[in-house]
Design a protein around this motif. Structure first.
Motif, PDB file in Angstrom:
ATOM      1  N   MET A   1      34.484  38.196  46.405  1.00 46.79           N
ATOM      2  CA  MET A   1      33.293  39.044  46.299  1.00 46.79           C
ATOM      3  C   MET A   1      33.575  40.389  46.957  1.00 46.79           C
ATOM      4  O   MET A   1      34.132  40.445  48.040  1.00 46.79           O
ATOM      5  N   THR A   2      33.249  41.485  46.300  1.00 44.17           N
ATOM      6  CA  THR A   2      33.453  42.807  46.850  1.00 44.17           C
ATOM      7  C   THR A   2      32.125  43.536  46.935  1.00 44.17           C
ATOM      8  O   THR A   2      31.134  43.169  46.314  1.00 44.17           O
ATOM      9  N   SER A   3      32.146  44.625  47.696  1.00 44.08           N
ATOM     10  CA  SER A   3      30.934  45.420  47.852  1.00 44.08           C
ATOM     11  C   SER A   3      30.734  46.376  46.688  1.00 44.08           C
ATOM     12  O   SER A   3      29.681  46.970  46.533  1.00 44.08           O
ATOM     13  N   SER A   4      31.747  46.533  45.852  1.00 45.05           N
ATOM     14  CA  SER A   4      31.661  47.485  44.755  1.00 45.05           C
ATOM     15  C   SER A   4      30.857  46.900  43.596  1.00 45.05           C
ATOM     16  O   SER A   4      30.846  45.708  43.362  1.00 45.05           O
ATOM     17  N   THR A   5      30.216  47.804  42.849  1.00 42.50           N
ATOM     18  CA  THR A   5      29.484  47.366  41.671  1.00 42.50           C
ATOM     19  C   THR A   5      30.356  47.459  40.416  1.00 42.50           C
ATOM     20  O   THR A   5      29.914  47.088  39.348  1.00 42.50           O
ATOM     21  N   PRO A   7      33.869  46.426  38.183  1.00 44.77           N
ATOM     22  CA  PRO A   7      34.626  45.185  38.052  1.00 44.77           C
ATOM     23  C   PRO A   7      35.899  45.168  38.898  1.00 44.77           C
ATOM     24  O   PRO A   7      36.538  46.199  39.106  1.00 44.77           O
ATOM     25  N   THR A   8      36.249  43.984  39.351  1.00 47.92           N
ATOM     26  CA  THR A   8      37.474  43.751  40.112  1.00 47.92           C
ATOM     27  C   THR A   8      38.276  42.668  39.404  1.00 47.92           C
ATOM     28  O   THR A   8      37.723  41.629  39.045  1.00 47.92           O
ATOM     29  N   PRO A   9      39.575  42.864  39.197  1.00 45.95           N
ATOM     30  CA  PRO A   9      40.369  41.843  38.508  1.00 45.95           C
ATOM     31  C   PRO A   9      40.470  40.552  39.302  1.00 45.95           C
ATOM     32  O   PRO A   9      40.263  40.512  40.521  1.00 45.95           O
ATOM     33  N   ALA A  10      40.828  39.490  38.609  1.00 42.89           N
ATOM     34  CA  ALA A  10      41.151  38.225  39.278  1.00 42.89           C
ATOM     35  C   ALA A  10      42.461  38.392  40.048  1.00 42.89           C
ATOM     36  O   ALA A  10      43.208  39.337  39.830  1.00 42.89           O
ATOM     37  N   ASP A  16      37.219  45.016  48.745  1.00 44.42           N
ATOM     38  CA  ASP A  16      37.037  45.489  47.374  1.00 44.42           C
ATOM     39  C   ASP A  16      38.170  45.056  46.444  1.00 44.42           C
ATOM     40  O   ASP A  16      38.375  45.649  45.385  1.00 44.42           O
ATOM     41  N   GLY A  17      38.919  44.026  46.816  1.00 41.65           N
ATOM     42  CA  GLY A  17      39.962  43.499  45.937  1.00 41.65           C
ATOM     43  C   GLY A  17      41.026  44.503  45.581  1.00 41.65           C
ATOM     44  O   GLY A  17      41.485  44.564  44.436  1.00 41.65           O
ATOM     45  N   THR A  18      41.466  45.295  46.554  1.00 46.40           N
ATOM     46  CA  THR A  18      42.391  46.392  46.254  1.00 46.40           C
ATOM     47  C   THR A  18      43.857  46.013  46.373  1.00 46.40           C
ATOM     48  O   THR A  18      44.730  46.869  46.202  1.00 46.40           O
ATOM     49  N   ALA A  19      44.171  44.755  46.644  1.00 47.10           N
ATOM     50  CA  ALA A  19      45.566  44.299  46.677  1.00 47.10           C
ATOM     51  C   ALA A  19      45.741  43.161  45.676  1.00 47.10           C
ATOM     52  O   ALA A  19      44.944  42.224  45.648  1.00 47.10           O
ATOM     53  N   LEU A  20      46.776  43.263  44.861  1.00 44.65           N
ATOM     54  CA  LEU A  20      47.124  42.167  43.958  1.00 44.65           C
ATOM     55  C   LEU A  20      47.870  41.110  44.750  1.00 44.65           C
ATOM     56  O   LEU A  20      48.750  41.430  45.556  1.00 44.65           O
ATOM     57  N   ALA A 150      38.949  49.492  31.332  1.00 46.77           N
ATOM     58  CA  ALA A 150      37.946  48.728  32.073  1.00 46.77           C
ATOM     59  C   ALA A 150      38.186  48.744  33.576  1.00 46.77           C
ATOM     60  O   ALA A 150      37.228  48.692  34.358  1.00 46.77           O
ATOM     61  N   TYR A 151      39.445  48.821  33.977  1.00 42.52           N
ATOM     62  CA  TYR A 151      39.736  48.753  35.408  1.00 42.52           C
ATOM     63  C   TYR A 151      40.148  50.098  36.005  1.00 42.52           C
ATOM     64  O   TYR A 151      40.733  50.141  37.090  1.00 42.52           O
ATOM     65  N   LEU A 152      39.818  51.184  35.334  1.00 45.78           N
ATOM     66  CA  LEU A 152      40.094  52.497  35.914  1.00 45.78           C
ATOM     67  C   LEU A 152      39.322  52.715  37.226  1.00 45.78           C
ATOM     68  O   LEU A 152      39.903  53.232  38.199  1.00 45.78           O
ATOM     69  N   PRO A 153      38.031  52.338  37.311  1.00 48.22           N
ATOM     70  CA  PRO A 153      37.348  52.491  38.602  1.00 48.22           C
ATOM     71  C   PRO A 153      38.020  51.675  39.712  1.00 48.22           C
ATOM     72  O   PRO A 153      38.138  52.145  40.854  1.00 48.22           O
TER      73      PRO A 153
END
Length: 200
Positions: A1-5, A7-10, A16-20, A150-153
Motif C-alpha cells: 500500500m502506498t500513499s500515492s493515488t 498506480p504502483t506496479p506489483a 510509494d513502491g519506488t524500488a523493484l 500507465a506507469y509514467l507517474p
C-alpha cells in the motif's frame, strides 16, 4: 500500500513502491539486501548488468539476498529526451507480469541500449519490440500499459526517490548499505569472483 493515488506496479517495495524487488520466488536470505542504483540509458550500468546481472539474479534465486533496483533518469536530463523515464515505465509494466520477467526485460533493455545521444527508449515501438525477447512478457495487458504510459507517474516517483536517496551517480551498488565496487579501473564490470568476495 502506498500513499500515492497513482498506480504502483506489483513486486515493488519501499515508500510509494519506488524500488523493484526480486527474490527469485524464494524466501529472502537473512536480511541481506543488494541495492542497485542505475539508469537504463547509462552505458556503465549496461556494463555492470551484462557482467554481473546474472550473478545478482542467481544470488537472489538461491535465497542468499533480496535484490532491489532503484532507477534514475539522469541521462534524460543530461542528454535530452525521455527514454530513461519511458523505459522505466515499461519496466513497471513488466513487473506486473512477474519479477523474473521484469528482471529479464531490464537485461534486454541494456542489451539494446543505444548511444546516449539516441533517445531510442522514448519510442513505444522499440520498447515493445525489445519485450519480444522476454518469454511471456508481450500480451494485451503489458502492451496496453506501455502504449498508454500507465506507469509514467510511478516512474517519476522512482526518479524523485533516487534524487532524495543521497546516491549521486550510477551505477552504485550497496550491500546492506555498504558500497560495493562493481566497475574496474578500466571502466568495465569487475569479475564474478571479485564481486562475490565483496559480499562476504
Amino acid at each position: 500500500m502506498t500513499s500515492s493515488t497513482t498506480p504502483t506496479p506489483a513486486n515493488t517495495t519501499g515508500p510509494d513502491g519506488t524500488a523493484l524487488v526480486y527474490t527469485g520466488g524464494t524466501r529472502p536470505g537473512p536480511g541481506d539486501t543488494l541495492c542497485v542504483y542505475a539508469d537504463l540509458r547509462c552505458p556503465f550500468c549496461k556494463r555492470v548488468e551484462r557482467g554481473l546481472g546474472a550473478v545478482m539474479e542467481e544470488l537472489a534465486a538461491e535465497g542468499r539476498l533480496t535484490l532491489e533496483y532503484h532507477f534514475a533518469t539522469f541521462i534524460d536530463e543530461a542528454a535530452g529526451g525521455t527514454g530513461s523515464l519511458r523505459a522505466l515505465s515499461a519496466v513497471g509494466a513488466a513487473s506486473d507480469i512477474g519479477p523474473t520477467e521484469s528482471l529479464r526485460y531490464i537485461r534486454a533493455l541494456y542489451a539494446s541500449q543505444p548511444a546516449e545521444d539516441h533517445d531510442l527508449f522514448a519510442e513505444t515501438d522499440a520498447l515493445l519490440r525489445i519485450a519480444e525477447e522476454v518469454d511471456g512478457l508481450r500480451g494485451p495487458r503489458f502492451d496496453r500499459q506501455v502504449t498508454e504510459g500507465a506507469y509514467l507517474p510511478w516512474a517519476r516517483r522512482v526518479a524523485d526517490a533516487f534524487k532524495a536517496s543521497g546516491v549521486t551517480g550510477t551505477p552504485t551498488v550497496l550491500f546492506n548499505g555498504r558500497p560495493v565496487s562493481v566497475i574496474s579501473p578500466m571502466g568495465y564490470a569487475v569479475t564474478r569472483e571479485a564481486f562475490l568476495a565483496e559480499l562476504e
